[in-house]
Write a protein that holds these residues in place. Structure first.
Motif, PDB file in Angstrom:
ATOM      1  N   ALA A 103      -4.802  10.908  -3.615  1.00 35.89           N
ATOM      2  CA  ALA A 103      -5.519  10.353  -2.463  1.00 35.89           C
ATOM      3  C   ALA A 103      -4.541   9.594  -1.570  1.00 35.89           C
ATOM      4  O   ALA A 103      -3.776   8.756  -2.030  1.00 35.89           O
ATOM      5  CB  ALA A 103      -6.647   9.441  -2.933  1.00 35.89           C
ATOM      6  N   ARG A 104      -4.570   9.884  -0.288  1.00 42.08           N
ATOM      7  CA  ARG A 104      -3.542   9.399   0.643  1.00 42.08           C
ATOM      8  C   ARG A 104      -3.818   7.981   1.129  1.00 42.08           C
ATOM      9  O   ARG A 104      -4.945   7.639   1.479  1.00 42.08           O
ATOM     10  CB  ARG A 104      -3.456  10.344   1.850  1.00 42.08           C
ATOM     11  N   GLN A 105      -2.776   7.171   1.158  1.00 42.23           N
ATOM     12  CA  GLN A 105      -2.860   5.826   1.714  1.00 42.23           C
ATOM     13  C   GLN A 105      -2.612   5.886   3.213  1.00 42.23           C
ATOM     14  O   GLN A 105      -1.685   6.554   3.684  1.00 42.23           O
ATOM     15  CB  GLN A 105      -1.823   4.899   1.053  1.00 42.23           C
ATOM     16  N   HIS A 106      -3.443   5.194   3.991  1.00 41.89           N
ATOM     17  CA  HIS A 106      -3.325   5.212   5.444  1.00 41.89           C
ATOM     18  C   HIS A 106      -2.351   4.146   5.931  1.00 41.89           C
ATOM     19  O   HIS A 106      -2.259   3.056   5.365  1.00 41.89           O
ATOM     20  CB  HIS A 106      -4.681   4.939   6.092  1.00 41.89           C
ATOM     21  N   ALA A 107      -1.663   4.466   7.017  1.00 44.81           N
ATOM     22  CA  ALA A 107      -0.971   3.426   7.770  1.00 44.81           C
ATOM     23  C   ALA A 107      -2.022   2.518   8.394  1.00 44.81           C
ATOM     24  O   ALA A 107      -3.128   2.961   8.712  1.00 44.81           O
ATOM     25  CB  ALA A 107      -0.093   4.053   8.849  1.00 44.81           C
ATOM     26  N   TRP A 108      -1.694   1.260   8.568  1.00 39.36           N
ATOM     27  CA  TRP A 108      -2.681   0.331   9.120  1.00 39.36           C
ATOM     28  C   TRP A 108      -3.200   0.799  10.477  1.00 39.36           C
ATOM     29  O   TRP A 108      -4.366   0.591  10.810  1.00 39.36           O
ATOM     30  CB  TRP A 108      -2.061  -1.064   9.241  1.00 39.36           C
ATOM     31  N   ALA A 109      -2.360   1.421  11.270  1.00 36.30           N
ATOM     32  CA  ALA A 109      -2.769   1.870  12.604  1.00 36.30           C
ATOM     33  C   ALA A 109      -3.831   2.961  12.541  1.00 36.30           C
ATOM     34  O   ALA A 109      -4.549   3.196  13.519  1.00 36.30           O
ATOM     35  CB  ALA A 109      -1.554   2.379  13.384  1.00 36.30           C
ATOM     36  N   GLU A 110      -3.955   3.625  11.394  1.00 36.76           N
ATOM     37  CA  GLU A 110      -4.933   4.711  11.238  1.00 36.76           C
ATOM     38  C   GLU A 110      -6.293   4.209  10.779  1.00 36.76           C
ATOM     39  O   GLU A 110      -7.277   4.958  10.826  1.00 36.76           O
ATOM     40  CB  GLU A 110      -4.441   5.722  10.202  1.00 36.76           C
ATOM     41  N   VAL A 115     -12.606  -1.561   8.447  1.00 33.05           N
ATOM     42  CA  VAL A 115     -11.907  -1.609   7.160  1.00 33.05           C
ATOM     43  C   VAL A 115     -10.885  -2.750   7.114  1.00 33.05           C
ATOM     44  O   VAL A 115     -10.541  -3.252   6.046  1.00 33.05           O
ATOM     45  CB  VAL A 115     -11.219  -0.249   6.878  1.00 33.05           C
ATOM     46  N   LEU A 116     -10.407  -3.199   8.264  1.00 34.43           N
ATOM     47  CA  LEU A 116      -9.305  -4.156   8.324  1.00 34.43           C
ATOM     48  C   LEU A 116      -9.551  -5.469   7.559  1.00 34.43           C
ATOM     49  O   LEU A 116      -8.623  -5.997   6.940  1.00 34.43           O
ATOM     50  CB  LEU A 116      -8.965  -4.460   9.790  1.00 34.43           C
ATOM     51  N   PRO A 117     -10.782  -6.040   7.568  1.00 29.61           N
ATOM     52  CA  PRO A 117     -10.974  -7.294   6.808  1.00 29.61           C
ATOM     53  C   PRO A 117     -10.655  -7.169   5.323  1.00 29.61           C
ATOM     54  O   PRO A 117     -10.345  -8.175   4.665  1.00 29.61           O
ATOM     55  CB  PRO A 117     -12.462  -7.604   7.029  1.00 29.61           C
ATOM     56  N   TYR A 118     -10.702  -5.953   4.792  1.00 28.55           N
ATOM     57  CA  TYR A 118     -10.483  -5.767   3.359  1.00 28.55           C
ATOM     58  C   TYR A 118      -9.006  -5.636   3.003  1.00 28.55           C
ATOM     59  O   TYR A 118      -8.655  -5.363   1.854  1.00 28.55           O
ATOM     60  CB  TYR A 118     -11.281  -4.556   2.875  1.00 28.55           C
ATOM     61  N   LEU A 119      -8.137  -5.862   3.983  1.00 28.33           N
ATOM     62  CA  LEU A 119      -6.704  -6.000   3.730  1.00 28.33           C
ATOM     63  C   LEU A 119      -6.308  -7.456   3.532  1.00 28.33           C
ATOM     64  O   LEU A 119      -5.204  -7.733   3.066  1.00 28.33           O
ATOM     65  CB  LEU A 119      -5.906  -5.444   4.919  1.00 28.33           C
TER      66      LEU A 119
END
Length: 268
Positions: free
Chosen positions: A87-94, A99-103
């Motif tokens: 399963a591929r990990q996304h670059a943050w820009a993608e 979804v961003l709050p869960y980083l």
């Protein structure tokens, strides 16, 4: 797979008390609510809320005295896909904005305090699903499942030190380590078939390959037998009952059973 769920909460409220309750399964594309019924043994005016991003359903009301809240439902969770190493990990820009709050670090998942360890421990593992599975393997090897070691205030950082806890603690530590590895991760409450003893169960989700994947860091219950209830940054967001005043839990129990296709669903 069709699952029959019965969850009962019995609480005592000494005064009129505002509550927020999250025991109804989420409305999400990967699970269908075939039939359901919510039973409260005293009159209560309820406000119902639906979270557009997670599908989480909550209701609000004011309760007093001894109250029984019961949810009964039949849910079809289809065929859940298990997280795989590719399963591929996304670059943050993608990543989608939601979804961003869960980083980010949160109250029970201070991922910034675990970043040095996580990036050193898992630096040799390929990004994506393989790294998440390595985190779960590490938890299995280094953290013991023990009741009584933690409490409602225990953070992932404390579990990292104690190396022991229950499902909530395993999930918080897994989430914190994933976030420290730049992987979006969030806490999830579920009903789980084959969990012994039956109870509300805490797991986590990680965002890879354009979707959220359910993962049980305790490995106590099969993912294909889970019904998602609520999702959020950590346990503070997914509590099955939040009270505006002090209250007493008199009893709670959960039953989850697999249904044969020929077995009729309960009335809605």
């Amino acid at each position: 797979m069709k699952l029959k769920v019965v969850a009962t909460l019995v609480y005592r409220f000494d005064h009129e008390t505002p509550v927020i309750v999250a025991i109804e399964p989420a409305r999400s594309p990967d699970q269908t609510i075939v039939s359901e019924q919510l039973l409260i043994d005293q009159p209560a005016e309820l406000i119902r809320d639906l979270d557009a991003d997670t599908g989480m359903r909550r209701f609000r009301g004011v309760l007093s005295g001894q109250v029984s809240i019961q949810y009964q439902g039949t849910i079809d969770n289809g065929t859940r896909r298990l997280l795989h190493a590719d399963a591929r990990q996304h670059a943050w820009a993608e990543l989608p904005a939601e979804v961003l709050p869960y980083l980010l670090p949160s109250r029970f998942c201070p991922s910034d305090n675990l970043m040095r360890f996580a990036q050193r421990e898992f630096s040799d593992i390929e990004a994506g699903g393989a790294k998440v599975l390595a985190v779960v393997d590490w938890l299995q090897e280094h953290v013991d499942y023990i009741h009584g070691v933690s409490n409602a205030q225990t953070t992932a950082e404390q579990t990292f030190i104690d190396r022991a806890g229950v499902c909530r603690d395993f999930s918080h530590l897994a989430i914190a380590l994933c976030r420290a590895l730049n992987l979006p991760a969030r806490a999830v409450s579920v009903y789980a078939a084959d969990l012994a003893p039956p109870d509300f169960h805490a797991v986590f989700e990680v965002y890879l390959d354009g979707q959220w994947w359910l993962v049980d860091p305790t490995r106590l219950a099969p993912v294909d037998g889970m019904v998602r209830i609520a999702a959020g940054r950590d346990a503070a967001d997914i509590a099955f009952l939040t009270s505006g005043n002090f209250c007493q839990c008199l009893n709670q129990w959960v039953e989850v059973s697999r249904m044969e296709d020929s077995e009729p669903a309960q009335a809605a």
